[in-house]
Design an enzyme around this catalytic site. Structure first.
Site, mmCIF file in Angstrom:
data_model
loop_
_atom_site.group_PDB
_atom_site.id
_atom_site.type_symbol
_atom_site.label_atom_id
_atom_site.label_comp_id
_atom_site.label_asym_id
_atom_site.label_seq_id
_atom_site.Cartn_x
_atom_site.Cartn_y
_atom_site.Cartn_z
ATOM 1 N N HIS A 113 -11.136 10.722 8.274
ATOM 2 C CA HIS A 113 -10.731 9.201 7.820
ATOM 3 C C HIS A 113 -10.125 8.484 9.266
ATOM 4 O O HIS A 113 -10.170 7.600 9.602
ATOM 5 C CB HIS A 113 -9.731 8.405 6.860
ATOM 6 C CG HIS A 113 -9.328 6.869 6.904
ATOM 7 N ND1 HIS A 113 -10.795 6.202 6.970
ATOM 8 C CD2 HIS A 113 -8.283 6.354 7.009
ATOM 9 C CE1 HIS A 113 -10.123 4.898 7.338
ATOM 10 N NE2 HIS A 113 -8.714 5.167 6.833
ATOM 11 N N ARG A 126 -0.535 9.159 1.774
ATOM 12 C CA ARG A 126 -1.901 9.513 1.545
ATOM 13 C C ARG A 126 -2.598 11.348 1.472
ATOM 14 O O ARG A 126 -3.281 12.138 0.974
ATOM 15 C CB ARG A 126 -2.849 9.015 2.839
ATOM 16 C CG ARG A 126 -3.183 7.622 1.969
ATOM 17 C CD ARG A 126 -4.038 6.591 4.096
ATOM 18 N NE ARG A 126 -4.714 5.238 3.383
ATOM 19 C CZ ARG A 126 -4.927 4.772 4.794
ATOM 20 N NH1 ARG A 126 -5.435 5.565 5.694
ATOM 21 N NH2 ARG A 126 -5.224 3.511 4.378
ATOM 22 N N HIS A 161 -8.580 10.252 3.989
ATOM 23 C CA HIS A 161 -8.560 9.051 2.893
ATOM 24 C C HIS A 161 -8.835 9.684 1.531
ATOM 25 O O HIS A 161 -10.044 9.898 1.635
ATOM 26 C CB HIS A 161 -9.227 7.899 3.544
ATOM 27 C CG HIS A 161 -9.044 6.224 2.379
ATOM 28 N ND1 HIS A 161 -9.014 6.386 1.316
ATOM 29 C CD2 HIS A 161 -8.126 4.997 3.384
ATOM 30 C CE1 HIS A 161 -8.391 4.979 0.935
ATOM 31 N NE2 HIS A 161 -7.943 4.888 2.088
ATOM 32 N N GLU A 197 0.466 -1.333 -0.509
ATOM 33 C CA GLU A 197 0.108 -0.109 -0.211
ATOM 34 C C GLU A 197 1.617 0.758 -0.525
ATOM 35 O O GLU A 197 1.415 0.838 0.236
ATOM 36 C CB GLU A 197 -0.529 -0.475 1.022
ATOM 37 C CG GLU A 197 -1.911 -0.966 1.506
ATOM 38 C CD GLU A 197 -2.560 -1.042 2.253
ATOM 39 O OE1 GLU A 197 -3.903 -2.229 2.336
ATOM 40 O OE2 GLU A 197 -2.414 -0.366 3.505
ATOM 41 N N ARG A 205 0.183 9.123 9.375
ATOM 42 C CA ARG A 205 -0.640 8.257 9.587
ATOM 43 C C ARG A 205 0.437 6.981 7.914
ATOM 44 O O ARG A 205 -0.813 7.201 6.439
ATOM 45 C CB ARG A 205 -1.878 7.255 9.841
ATOM 46 C CG ARG A 205 -2.302 5.560 10.058
ATOM 47 C CD ARG A 205 -2.669 4.983 10.155
ATOM 48 N NE ARG A 205 -4.320 5.294 9.843
ATOM 49 C CZ ARG A 205 -4.432 4.673 9.280
ATOM 50 N NH1 ARG A 205 -3.685 3.378 8.857
ATOM 51 N NH2 ARG A 205 -5.111 4.463 8.370
#
Length: 539
Positions: free
Chosen positions: A353, A292, A246, A122, A388
């Protein structure tokens, strides 16, 4: 339970997600554990987590690489000792989940060797290190933990119970002894009464505060309760300016909160403009695999530049059987909205998110208040820094559940159950006939937080938000003092408190770093330090 509706336990766990249930299971052999769940026990962020959980299981990967990737994604604001602590303990804690029945996907093999888990990649990760259960990892983790909790006689789960406030020596006026948490007042929504819990230890595992925003991928329970309660009890908080948006949530009039996992981009999905052209290569050399914060800002920029309602996520260039195998939940869910991801792109928008900051804790999950722990998204450990990295959140939950359980285990026999606590006083309040006031204030808060404290900020917008927060707080505090509690009132009170803390943190950071991007201070400072807020006094 006796007449004054009092519960007794060794450990009160507030929250029923991965962090709370993992800790409950680890402590249950030692004593009575009560777990509070605001709704059904599965209704939390864990259940809806799609992507997976990061841990070094592959021989070509390394803990050092996991640490470096996390540091880079966190814009160098992570606490490296904490990142290393979590990365080093990741495999053992994930193995504990596996031993507890979590069915992570495995590689197909005919050999009798130890199982090899299918690892995906990811955004922000340099290796494939994400263990997953198809595209519904959170559901698999939650279901396994719930089954184990259900089978343990020492764990009692109270569903539809809100924690109202922590009870401490200071709150009770016992100023002659060191301040310590003694339990909590809880709102029994089934019977609409306030009850009391006496406990040796209290653990906050309440999740984040993304419900403070108009658009969020989180379930309705994510209203910052633990952060607000800890602050009122005198605990410091940190880094609440770093709210992760997100990049890819479904944009559809009939869909609420449906997140499209990072793993889609990890497996080759492209982000496209309405005309079909890709745009991420224009913003970052890592393209769709950038962290992100970079991806969310790029989508936000393109939407505003083009005046578009949404951008698009497209994996349709991959074989249909590959998509259906790796993303069965998403494929089936989107078919109900008339979208076939094997043949067409998915309309998406960013949404709030994850709360990267929270209640300050040490490596054992201990807060500033004796006897009070905080684990999972409610806490600030130093792991996430300014952003994060994908799939580090479930990991933080299970590692800190283990660490906190070890700490409580060592202290449990040395702490006595508190003596009787006073009942909640409702003698001066009445039932409200103006619930519309709460609903109006609720919507106003979430709208101006989205507009003024969102992906891109300015000092003027933050100051406007603060003025509105203060006005709403005055109304809600008066309301709280005159009327009986309700679920919406409790959550609005907590959301306003957390909104204030978010804006205060954002105003203090005079730079753009990670998830905090302000047009007034677009550059990064040379100094690296968290934003820490300290309460004037417990209230």
């Amino acid at each position: 339970m006796n007449e004054n509706r009092e519960h007794l336990c060794d450990v009160l766990v507030i929250g029923s997600g991965a962090a709370g249930l993992s800790l409950a299971l680890r402590l249950a052999p030692l004593g009575k554990v009560i777990v509070l769940s605001k709704g059904p026990r599965s209704e939390g962020a864990t259940y809806y987590a799609q992507g997976g959980i990061a841990a070094v299981f592959d021989e070509s990967d390394s803990i050092e690489s996991h640490v470096q990737d996390t540091q880079i994604a966190g814009a160098e604001l992570c606490d490296e000792s904490v990142v290393r602590f979590i990365a080093e303990n990741a495999k053992d804690c994930v193995q504990w989940l596996i031993d507890g029945g979590v069915p992570f996907d495995r590689e197909e093999s005919d050999s009798d060797d130890a199982p090899r888990y299918h690892l995906t990649r990811e955004g922000g990760h340099s290796h494939r290190r994400i263990l997953h259960a198809a595209d519904a990892t959170g559901m698999a983790v939650q279901n396994a933990l719930q089954e184990n909790v259900h089978n343990h006689p020492n764990i009692e789960v109270l569903e539809r119970h809100n924690a109202l406030d922590l009870i401490t020596h200071q709150k009770l006026g016992n100023t002659g002894q060191p301040n310590r948490v003694l339990g909590a007042y809880i709102w029994n929504r089934n019977q609409e009464v306030v009850e009391t819990v006496r406990a040796k230890f209290v653990v906050l595992a309440t999740g984040g505060a993304s419900k403070v925003y108009q658009y969020t991928s989180n379930p309705d329970v994510s209203s910052g309760d633990g952060i607000a309660m800890a602050w009122r009890a005198g605990c410091r908080v940190a880094n609440l300016e770093f709210n992760q948006f997100h990049p890819t949530c479904l944009f559809h009039p009939e869909a609420r909160n449906f997140l499209l996992t990072e793993a889609l981009r990890g497996e080759g999905a492209y982000l496209r403009r309405p005309d079909g052209s890709r745009f991420m290569p224009d913003f970052d050399k890592r393209a769709e695999l950038a962290p992100r914060d970079v991806v969310a800002r790029a989508i936000d920029y393109e939407m505003k530049r083009l005046g578009a309602d949404c951008m698009y996520l497209d994996i349709s260039h991959k074989p249909a059987d590959f998509i259906q195998k790796h993303f069965p939940t998403i494929h089936e869910k989107l078919l109900t909205y008339g979208i076939d991801i094997t043949s067409e792109p998915i309309p998406i928008v960013p949404a709030a998110h994850y709360t990267c900051g929270g209640v300050i804790v040490d490596k054992e999950g201990r807060t500033d208040l004796d006897g009070l722990y905080a684990i999972g998204e409610v806490s600030y450990t130093g792991l996430h820094g300014a952003n994060r990295m994908a799939s580090n959140s479930l990991l933080e939950c299970v590692v800190y559940a283990w660490a906190a359980a070890e700490s409580i285990t060592q202290a449990l026999d040395h702490v006595s159950l508190p003596e009787s606590l006073p009942d909640w006083d409702e003698s001066q309040v009445s039932n409200s006939d103006e619930e519309v006031v709460i609903q109006h204030n609720w919507h106003e808060l979430r709208l101006f937080m989205w507009d003024y404290v969102g992906i891109v900020r300015t000092t003027k917008r933050l100051e406007r938000a603060m003025r509105r927060i203060q006005l709403l707080q005055e109304e809600v505090n008066e309301y709280y003092g005159n009327f009986r509690v309700s679920n919406n009132l409790l959550e609005l009170r907590n959301l306003l408190q957390v909104a204030e803390l978010i804006v205060r943190c954002a105003l203090e950071r005079k730079e753009s770093r990670g998830l905090h991007y302000t047009l007034d201070y677009p550059n990064q400072l040379d100094t690296l330090q968290p934003t820490i807020l300290t309460p004037d006094q417990p209230c």
